[in-house]
Motif scaffolding. Structure first.
Motif, short mmCIF file in Angstrom:
data_model
loop_
_atom_site.label_atom_id
_atom_site.label_comp_id
_atom_site.label_asym_id
_atom_site.label_seq_id
_atom_site.Cartn_x
_atom_site.Cartn_y
_atom_site.Cartn_z
N ASN A 14 0.81 -1.22 0.00
CA ASN A 14 0.00 0.00 0.00
C ASN A 14 0.85 1.27 0.00
OD1 ASN A 14 -2.62 -1.24 0.04
ND2 ASN A 14 -2.15 -1.86 2.12
N GLU A 15 2.17 1.10 0.04
CA GLU A 15 3.13 2.20 0.00
C GLU A 15 2.93 3.22 1.12
OE1 GLU A 15 2.82 3.65 -4.03
OE2 GLU A 15 4.09 2.02 -4.75
N VAL A 16 2.72 2.71 2.34
CA VAL A 16 2.60 3.55 3.52
C VAL A 16 3.46 2.98 4.64
CG1 VAL A 16 0.29 4.41 2.99
CG2 VAL A 16 0.54 2.36 4.37
N GLY A 17 3.74 3.81 5.62
CA GLY A 17 4.46 3.39 6.81
C GLY A 17 3.84 4.07 8.02
N VAL A 18 4.24 3.60 9.19
CA VAL A 18 3.77 4.18 10.45
C VAL A 18 4.98 4.53 11.29
CG1 VAL A 18 2.46 3.78 12.57
CG2 VAL A 18 1.63 2.85 10.41
N ILE A 19 4.97 5.77 11.80
CA ILE A 19 6.03 6.27 12.67
C ILE A 19 5.45 6.42 14.07
CG2 ILE A 19 7.54 8.23 13.17
CD1 ILE A 19 7.36 8.92 10.15
N LEU A 20 6.21 5.98 15.07
CA LEU A 20 5.87 6.26 16.46
C LEU A 20 6.67 7.50 16.83
CD1 LEU A 20 4.40 5.37 19.05
CD2 LEU A 20 6.48 4.13 19.66
N ILE A 27 1.81 7.92 13.57
CA ILE A 27 1.60 8.85 12.46
C ILE A 27 1.91 8.13 11.16
CG2 ILE A 27 2.26 11.08 11.48
CD1 ILE A 27 1.20 11.43 14.29
N GLU A 28 0.96 8.13 10.23
CA GLU A 28 1.19 7.48 8.94
C GLU A 28 1.97 8.39 8.00
OE1 GLU A 28 -2.29 6.04 6.99
OE2 GLU A 28 -2.57 4.43 8.43
N PHE A 29 2.68 7.78 7.05
CA PHE A 29 3.33 8.54 5.99
C PHE A 29 3.34 7.71 4.72
CE2 PHE A 29 6.74 5.95 7.61
CZ PHE A 29 7.66 5.78 6.58
#
Length: 65
Positions: A14-20, A27-29
């Motif tokens: 899905n070409e997304v990541g999640v940052i803590l 936070i998604e990016f």
């Protein structure tokens, strides 16, 4: 607003990541083509409002500190 965080997960399909972030918020990016990011990497990013509501990370870069 500039924040520091750690990439928690990457979804290449899905070409997304999640940052803590430093406030323990997820936070998604959107994954850029370059540079390549991996889970566990320290990053610096800018928080922006998502057009569909909520917050997303923009201008994600590797944290050199």
């Amino acid at each position: 607003m500039i924040r520091h965080g750690t990439i928690q997960s990457i979804d290449p399909v899905n070409e997304v990541g999640v940052i803590l972030d430093s406030n323990l918020q997820d936070i998604e990016f959107i994954l850029p083509v370059e540079p390549k990011f991996l889970a566990g990497m320290k990053v610096v990013f800018v928080i922006i409002k998502s057009p569909v509501g909520g917050l997303i990370a923009s201008e994600v870069t590797k944290d050199e500190i």
